[in-house]
Design an enzyme around this catalytic site. Structure first.
Site, short mmCIF file in Angstrom:
data_model
loop_
_atom_site.label_atom_id
_atom_site.label_comp_id
_atom_site.label_asym_id
_atom_site.label_seq_id
_atom_site.Cartn_x
_atom_site.Cartn_y
_atom_site.Cartn_z
N ASN A 195 9.28 -6.06 -1.12
CA ASN A 195 10.49 -6.55 -1.78
C ASN A 195 10.25 -7.94 -2.36
O ASN A 195 9.36 -8.66 -1.93
CB ASN A 195 11.67 -6.57 -0.81
CG ASN A 195 11.46 -7.51 0.34
OD1 ASN A 195 10.45 -7.43 1.03
ND2 ASN A 195 12.41 -8.39 0.58
N CYS A 213 14.52 -4.62 -3.78
CA CYS A 213 14.03 -4.00 -2.55
C CYS A 213 12.63 -3.43 -2.77
O CYS A 213 12.22 -3.14 -3.90
CB CYS A 213 14.97 -2.88 -2.12
SG CYS A 213 16.60 -3.46 -1.63
N GLU A 259 11.54 -0.52 -2.14
CA GLU A 259 11.57 0.81 -2.76
C GLU A 259 11.63 0.71 -4.28
O GLU A 259 10.95 1.45 -5.00
CB GLU A 259 12.77 1.63 -2.25
CG GLU A 259 12.70 1.96 -0.78
CD GLU A 259 13.41 0.97 0.13
OE1 GLU A 259 13.87 1.36 1.19
OE2 GLU A 259 13.52 -0.23 -0.26
N CYS A 274 18.52 1.06 1.80
CA CYS A 274 19.88 0.54 1.65
C CYS A 274 20.65 1.41 0.64
O CYS A 274 20.08 2.31 0.02
CB CYS A 274 19.85 -0.92 1.19
SG CYS A 274 19.35 -1.15 -0.53
N CYS A 321 19.16 1.41 -2.92
CA CYS A 321 17.93 2.20 -3.00
C CYS A 321 18.23 3.69 -2.93
O CYS A 321 17.60 4.49 -3.61
CB CYS A 321 16.96 1.79 -1.90
SG CYS A 321 16.26 0.15 -2.17
#
Length: 136
Positions: free
Chosen positions: A50, A58, A60, A93, A96
């Site tokens: 991140n 993030c 991801e 999250c 994401c």
């Protein structure tokens, strides 16, 4: 929701995520560096961490963005990790989950189940009633 067992590739993804985390951990003001790894359907793997800031991204997002920038469009499995979390795995999250739903709703996401066991589920199952673009 269908649940999938982890494979050797999945365990390798967790290792790759932890390795990129170890190499890039930032214990600065945010103290929440997350590693991530994604496996594409063609066998290629990408990793990322991140990036924090006023509008941080993030792990991801960074990882999927790296894969897309390399021309990838078909994804198999993704995992976000931190060595202080249960089984070193962090669930995505809400932002994401939405991004994964939009880019690759059938990607499998490694998470901990209710009993603390590692499993995989499809991104679409992590975000019921997700927002979808209106196609007229």
């Amino acid at each position: 929701m269908e649940r999938y067992q982890l494979t050797d590739h999945d365990k390798r993804l967790i290792e790759i995520g932890l390795d990129v985390l170890k190499k890039n951990f930032d214990d600065g003001i945010y103290n929440h560096t997350v590693g991530c790894a994604v496996l594409c359907k063609n066998g290629n793997m990408y990793k990322g961490v991140n990036c924090d800031g006023i509008h941080g991204s993030c792990a991801e997002y960074i990882t999927i963005g790296s894969a897309i920038s390399a021309g990838e469009r078909e994804f198999e499995t993704i995992v976000a990790v931190h060595d202080k979390h249960l089984n070193c795995v962090i669930p995505p999250c809400g932002n994401c989950r939405q991004m994964l739903y939009e880019y690759c709703p059938d990607i499998k996401v490694i998470v901990n189940d209710e009993k603390g066991q590692l499993i995989k589920v499809k991104a679409r199952d992590l975000l019921p009633f997700a927002w979808e673009p209106v196609i007229c």
